[in-house]
Design a protein around this motif. Structure first.
Motif, PDB file in Angstrom:
ATOM      1  N   THR A 572      -5.394  19.512  64.124  1.00 53.89           N
ATOM      2  CA  THR A 572      -4.454  18.917  63.472  1.00 53.89           C
ATOM      3  C   THR A 572      -5.024  18.461  61.904  1.00 53.89           C
ATOM      4  OG1 THR A 572      -2.610  17.200  63.678  1.00 53.89           O
ATOM      5  CG2 THR A 572      -4.816  16.450  64.565  1.00 53.89           C
ATOM      6  N   VAL A 618       8.704  17.500  60.771  1.00 55.30           N
ATOM      7  CA  VAL A 618       7.805  18.069  61.662  1.00 55.30           C
ATOM      8  C   VAL A 618       7.019  16.937  62.579  1.00 55.30           C
ATOM      9  CG1 VAL A 618       5.226  19.018  61.390  1.00 55.30           C
ATOM     10  CG2 VAL A 618       7.305  20.332  60.100  1.00 55.30           C
ATOM     11  N   ARG A 622       0.789  17.427  63.514  1.00 57.80           N
ATOM     12  CA  ARG A 622       1.060  18.845  63.367  1.00 57.80           C
ATOM     13  C   ARG A 622      -0.015  19.593  64.163  1.00 57.80           C
ATOM     14  NH1 ARG A 622       3.566  20.181  57.847  1.00 57.80           N
ATOM     15  NH2 ARG A 622       4.640  21.960  58.659  1.00 57.80           N
ATOM     16  N   ASP A 641       0.854  27.565  62.448  1.00 56.01           N
ATOM     17  CA  ASP A 641       1.242  26.200  62.521  1.00 56.01           C
ATOM     18  C   ASP A 641       2.346  26.465  63.644  1.00 56.01           C
ATOM     19  OD1 ASP A 641       2.389  23.594  61.786  1.00 56.01           O
ATOM     20  OD2 ASP A 641       3.709  24.791  60.675  1.00 56.01           O
TER      21      ASP A 641
END
Length: 657
Positions: A572, A618, A622, A641
């Motif tokens: 991340t 998002v 992430r 992603d």
């Protein structure tokens, strides 16, 4: 400080951090590439001293055709392959390859020849250059430099054109490059940059392209040999171990005879140039059981490399047990010893000058030596004569003011005499002494491999490659290891790799498990732990304490990797708002690597994932999935992603960092 200072400090980019828990997913069949259909597989054995190609039509894989016979050729050398020599015009344009290049260069007037660029034995440069790049140079016989990539591309292009022409002539219509799957062989012990270099040269030669990399396979020489050796029938090989002394004759007496019969057998078949590979499993193979181990020793002109394989039944797939090892112990070492001997007799200053001033005559002298080198045998009693070119004798007299004969008399090299016919006369002992350093290194290296725990209970040792034709090497290997395993030499030992490479191109999945030659990982940030992490790695960003430069390992050197195996990790961004994510990939020859700043760690790839313009809703953490796919001779990496499925791919690159 290291060459790579902390990425976090230098790039102003907060980097990535592992999402705990770090999980590994093995999905080998998630995205199998659509198999392309090729009409023919052409394999090129690009050797240090000689090269050649062979091919097989995918419709009749049991027939392997070895290339047309070459024009030219030397006495005492069977030329199913052509010398790896290349000639460029004074304007640096490709002129000729092989015997043609050598003969043309030789016939040039000395005043002209010094402007032409002649290269031989240049493949070793890829092995010996530590920091190989696309810019690495090669030096021609006249001392001028040319980019190695150009020379290799010219050579591959030559083979491409020869093969396509032969296929077109045979089929009666023009053969397209798109219908061919190319296989190029390289030594297994080459470092990754050299393997990648070969692929780049092939792209430049127009064999395949970065958009269609599957059209070209880089095969490892001993692996190709191993694939072919599995197919051997008993009449196609010589088993050195089965020759117990008979009526007081030692095995060495029969080494010669076995080869003569073998040569007869090959000679009768030479006209056809087509080898039938029976699709049955060879007889030697039928003696091998599940889990049996064998070692393939590929001894060529430049390198000797060896690999240990284990059988996996029922299909007879191969598993590599111990990473390929070896070194620059090829038959070139013998040429080098001969050169040292000449320096001892005639003086190093003279030999250096002679090579520069009379390069074509030097080439002649080495050709004369080559054919005598092939006549060396353990039980030889009569001397070997090497013709000195006239210009050698002439130039020596001008250079020193006395004759070659005089030099030999006062050099006190016992074993080399001058014969009245203008030849160096070497006793067999003198010739054997030239082989000794190289053969000793091979035996020494093999002994070390045999002592490895992974290499216990080896059943067979296959001795392949051009240097394996040498009775001196055969005898040394048999003497050293004949008690531990059966030493087997395929009949047409110089073509073993070529034929195996064709079989590999027809079925690349035959080798199921390899050993990774390097440790691979990515550079990440970890939460800083007092007492565990070195204080100089502390980086404070937005109030969070990070340890920078951490090497997050994907796979270790010498770990087994199944073909197509994928290792996946999740990361991340260290800073949630970050939109450009840069993941740097590093490699090392060491197993235990903690930081990317350690000596020997090299950057070999960058994944740059640009997430600008993606939806802002998002999740705050992430997830970036990073995948590395191993097991082929090339390695691929990818970052995804998870939220938006945006992805980026990269091939690992060892040449441009």
């Amino acid at each position: 400080t290291s060459a790579y200072s902390s990425p976090a400090k230098s790039l102003g980019d907060p980097g990535i951090t592992p999402l705990s828990p770090s999980h590994i997913v093995k999905d080998s069949d998630a995205d199998d590439a659509v198999e392309q259909l090729f009409l023919v597989v052409v394999a090129i054995d690009f050797g240090t001293t000689s090269s050649g190609y062979a091919y097989s039509f995918t419709k009749e894989p049991e027939c392997i055709h070895v290339m047309r016979r070459w024009e030219g050729g030397d006495p005492g050398v069977s030329n199913q392959k052509t010398p790896t020599t290349i000639l460029l015009t004074p304007e640096r344009k490709f002129h000729s390859f092989g015997y043609a290049a050598r003969d043309f260069y030789h016939d040039l007037d000395p005043t002209e020849s010094k402007h032409w660029l002649y290269f031989e034995k240049f493949k070793m440069k890829l092995h010996t250059t530590g920091n190989l790049t696309m810019e690495t140079d090669l030096t021609a016989a006249n001392g001028k430099k040319v980019k190695a990539l150009e020379i290799f591309a010219y050579a591959l292009q030559f083979f491409k054109e020869q093969a396509l022409k032969e296929l077109s002539d045979q089929g009666g219509s023009d053969f397209e490059n798109t219908e061919v799957r190319w296989v190029i062989t390289v030594p297994a012990i080459w470092k990754q940059p050299a393997k990648q270099f070969m692929r780049q040269a092939a792209y430049k030669a127009g064999m395949a392209s970065p958009d269609n990399p599957e059209q070209l396979i880089i095969a490892l020489e001993p692996e190709a040999a191993s694939i072919y050796c599995r197919k051997l029938r008993l009449h196609q090989m010589i088993d050195l171990s089965s020759r117990a002394p008979v009526n007081g004759y030692s095995p060495s007496d029969t080494i010669g005879t076995g080869f003569t019969q073998g040569k007869e057998h090959v000679r009768r078949n030479r006209q056809s140039r087509t080898f039938m590979v029976e699709n049955v499993i060879g007889e030697i193979w039928s003696e091998l059981e599940e889990g049996d181990r064998y070692i393939v020793v590929d001894s060529g002109g430049g390198t000797v490399d060896m690999t240990v394989h284990q059988i996996r039944l029922p299909e007879g797939h191969l598993k590599e047990l111990y990473k390929a090892t070896g070194g620059p112990y090829g038959s070139l070492g013998v040429d080098y010893e001969f050169e040292k001997l000449l320096c001892k007799i005639f003086g190093e200053d003279f030999i250096e000058q002679f090579k520069i001033k009379r390069p074509a005559a030097w080439v002649d002298l080495m050709i004369a030596f080559e054919s005598r080198k092939r006549a060396a045998a353990p039980d030889r009693t009569n001397p070997l004569n090497i013709t000195l070119p006239f210009s050698f004798i002439d130039y020596y007299k001008k250079f020193r003011g006395h004759s070659v004969e005089h030099a030999l008399r006062k050099s006190n090299v016992d074993f080399v005499k001058w014969s009245s016919q203008g030849m160096l006369r070497m006793s067999p002992d003198a010739m054997n002494a030239l082989f000794k350093p190289t053969i000793d290194q091979i035996i020494q290296h093999l002994s070390e491999v045999f002592d490895k725990p992974e290499v216990t209970n080896v059943k067979f040792l296959f001795l392949v490659g051009g240097f394996a034709e040498s009775p001196l090497l055969q005898q040394a290997v048999q003497t050293a290891f004949g008690s531990r395993c059966r030493v087997i030499i395929p009949q047409d030992v110089g073509l073993t790799i070529l034929k195996g490479a064709v079989l590999f191109g027809l079925d690349p999945a035959v080798i199921k498990v390899r050993r990774s030659p390097l440790t691979y990982g990515v550079g990440v940030l970890n939460r800083f732990v007092e007492g565990k992490h070195p204080p100089e790695k502390l980086l404070i960003k937005d109030g969070t304490r990070w340890c920078t430069d951490v090497f997050d390992k994907f796979i270790s050197a010498d770990q087994s990797v199944a073909l197509g195996e994928t290792v996946t990790r999740s990361y991340t961004p260290a800073k949630p708002s970050q939109l450009v994510i840069v993941i740097n990939i590093y490699s090392s020859e060491q197993d235990n690597v903690s930081f990317i700043t350690e000596p020997g760690v090299k950057k070999c790839g960058t994944l740059r994932l640009d997430l600008t313009g993606t939806d802002a809703s998002v999740p705050n953490r992430r997830e970036i999935k990073t995948l590395m796919q191993f097991g082929d001779t090339e390695i691929k990496a990818m970052a995804v992603d998870v939220a938006t499925s945006k992805s980026v791919k990269v091939g690992i690159d060892f040449l441009n960092y």
